[in-house]
Design a protein around this motif. Structure first.
Motif, PDB file in Angstrom:
ATOM      1  N   LEU A 143       0.645   3.849   0.333  1.00 25.52           N
ATOM      2  CA  LEU A 143       0.351   3.636   1.748  1.00 25.52           C
ATOM      3  C   LEU A 143       1.544   3.098   2.545  1.00 25.52           C
ATOM      4  O   LEU A 143       1.873   3.656   3.609  1.00 25.52           O
ATOM      5  CB  LEU A 143      -0.860   2.713   1.903  1.00 25.52           C
ATOM      6  N   PRO A 144       2.230   2.040   2.094  1.00 28.94           N
ATOM      7  CA  PRO A 144       3.359   1.533   2.911  1.00 28.94           C
ATOM      8  C   PRO A 144       4.469   2.556   3.128  1.00 28.94           C
ATOM      9  O   PRO A 144       4.920   2.721   4.280  1.00 28.94           O
ATOM     10  CB  PRO A 144       3.842   0.312   2.109  1.00 28.94           C
ATOM     11  N   PRO A 145       4.970   3.263   2.086  1.00 27.63           N
ATOM     12  CA  PRO A 145       6.004   4.258   2.366  1.00 27.63           C
ATOM     13  C   PRO A 145       5.540   5.369   3.296  1.00 27.63           C
ATOM     14  O   PRO A 145       6.290   5.802   4.178  1.00 27.63           O
ATOM     15  CB  PRO A 145       6.343   4.820   0.973  1.00 27.63           C
ATOM     16  N   MET A 146       4.288   5.834   3.113  1.00 34.12           N
ATOM     17  CA  MET A 146       3.783   6.896   3.984  1.00 34.12           C
ATOM     18  C   MET A 146       3.629   6.408   5.418  1.00 34.12           C
ATOM     19  O   MET A 146       3.871   7.158   6.370  1.00 34.12           O
ATOM     20  CB  MET A 146       2.440   7.411   3.463  1.00 34.12           C
ATOM     21  N   ALA A 147       3.207   5.150   5.566  1.00 32.11           N
ATOM     22  CA  ALA A 147       3.019   4.597   6.902  1.00 32.11           C
ATOM     23  C   ALA A 147       4.334   4.476   7.653  1.00 32.11           C
ATOM     24  O   ALA A 147       4.345   4.349   8.882  1.00 32.11           O
ATOM     25  CB  ALA A 147       2.346   3.229   6.804  1.00 32.11           C
TER      26      ALA A 147
END
Length: 468
Positions: A143-147
């Motif tokens: 989630l953090p890298p994609m966000a």
């Protein structure tokens, strides 16, 4: 005139092109014709169209002369890509740790609830240590890298830069027998190879679309970023100063990306000369004007349409993998688990390519989703019978070193992760798009063969020259 093609109407473009080719002795002069058309229309526009902000239009022309030039186009493109990677790497560490800690907090209460209900240990293992922990790993890691990654890419697209990337890459893909639009589908692959397979529909030529499908896997998807980033920071960038480790890691990851692009072009060229012979079709791209991005709207839309959709897919695929991994790690045959027996069986072959049996076993079990490869590997090393969280281990490098890891092991795992077969969801999408078992099989066999060849050569060369 005898021998001339018959045209259905005076404005038949195909007839005019055929006549032009015949007049030119069979050589394709489409680019010249298209160039003349645009020159003519530009002259007409100068005479008839009045621009309210002529300076803005002139600024676009001046900027395009730089970002699409043969001298500066590629350096600028790779520099921007490197900055995007650095922002993603540096920005994802803290929220990833916070999300992992939050899931760990919830897991503690789930365990207490199972204990209070006197639930069987196997049920707690499957539900909490397998299903919940596997799912929480995927969310906290992805989630953090994609966000960060998807919105930044969307902002570049909204600004108008991505069409310039396609324009620059068109030269390389044309030389390799592919299509310029393959640059756009390749960019989609950085987020999710499964989604990128669907995006190949923008390529009209079936032959060139098949080239894009077969080679899309060579750019790392979001599920492979954690492995590349973690191993780069632990082994490749370990010697850098503390303040420069994120930059050094970004450079190493950038090197992997460039290698993936090089393999994409090489395989495209090889296939276009063998199984997918044909003349590359022309790609006329009209560059849109630069415009100020709608930052908030772009971030919200990309998060909804890309990040959440990809995350949902990963969870659906990865959750069962967590359950299967827990079962294999807890079913004992003699003194060892099935997981350990699998690793022992694979170990002799894995050693030839600079890996070990646990690493190959992790990639095999990680077929449903690349996100679970690393936790499966750590679980096997620690013989814990449950998925473990890399962020929850104080000294993960010591765990690798205790299992005889060297820089070569880390490098070859990164190379294998970059080049190996697509995940299960991507293979399923390839079958849906091609309706062919043969091409689906080749889309897995070609990357796997290249991954084995590259890691074998790397391992043997390192041992031959005494580097390990």
């Amino acid at each position: 005139m005898a021998g001339q093609p018959v045209m259905n109407s005076p404005d038949s473009l195909e007839g005019l092109l055929a006549l032009a080719r015949q007049t030119a002795g069979g050589t394709a002069i489409r680019d010249t014709i298209v160039g003349d058309i645009y020159q003519t229309t530009r002259q007409i526009c100068k005479q008839t169209v009045r621009y309210e902000d002529k300076k803005k239009l002139e600024g676009t022309y001046k900027l395009d002369k730089i970002v699409t030039s043969k001298l500066w186009g590629y350096p600028i493109m790779f520099a921007i890509l490197g900055v995007v990677f650095w922002i993603t790497i540096a920005g994802a560490n803290v929220p990833s740790k916070l999300i992992a800690d939050g899931f760990g907090f919830v897991e503690g209460y789930l365990t207490k609830g199972f204990n209070a209900l006197h639930a069987p240990e196997w049920l707690h293992g499957i539900v909490v240590l397998g299903f919940f922990r596997g799912t929480s790993w995927v969310i906290s890691v992805m989630l953090p890298p994609m966000a960060i990654f998807f919105p930044v890419f969307a902002l570049l697209e909204n600004f108008g830069y991505l069409p310039r990337v396609a324009f620059n890459m068109d030269r390389l893909f044309k030389k390799s027998g592919g299509h310029g639009k393959q640059a756009l589908t390749m960019s989609m692959g950085f987020g999710c190879n499964a989604a990128a397979i669907l995006s190949t529909r923008i390529i009209e030529s079936p032959r060139e679309r098949m080239l894009a499908i077969l080679t899309n896997n060579f750019v790392p998807c979001n599920g492979r970023w954690p492995t590349l980033i973690l191993l780069s920071s632990l082994f490749m960038a370990a010697g850098a100063a503390s303040g420069l480790q994120s930059i050094a890691t970004a450079f190493v990851v950038m090197g992997m990306v460039l290698l993936g692009i090089a393999v994409t072009l090489t395989v495209s060229w090889a296939l276009s000369k063998t199984a997918l012979r044909g003349v590359p079709s022309h790609y006329t791209l009209e560059l849109p004007p630069y415009r100020r991005p709608q930052i908030l709207k772009t971030i919200l839309l990309s998060s909804r349409d890309k990040s959440l959709n990809v995350l949902t897919r990963a969870i659906v695929v990865a959750a069962p993998a967590g359950v299967i991994t827990w079962i294999l790690g807890n079913v004992m045959v003699g003194d060892s688990s099935v997981l350990q027996h699998m690793a022992s069986f694979l170990d002799p072959f894995a050693h030839l390519i600079g890996l070990d049996g646990f690493i190959l076993m992790a990639f095999i079990l990680g077929l449903p989703a690349n996100e679970v490869v690393l936790p499966i590997l750590l679980m096997g090393y620690m013989a814990s019978g449950a998925m473990v969280d890399a962020d929850g281990i104080a000294n993960i490098k010591d765990i690798f070193l205790q299992h005889n890891w060297t820089w070569l092991t880390a490098l070859n795992m990164m190379l294998f992760s970059l080049l190996h077969y697509p995940c299960g969801t991507t293979l399923f999408n390839i079958y849906k798009e091609t309706k062919s078992k043969k091409w689906t099989f080749l889309s897995a066999a070609i990357p796997l063969s290249i991954a084995l060849l590259v890691t074998f050569i790397t391992a043997q060369a390192a041992r031959l020259f005494g580097w390990v």
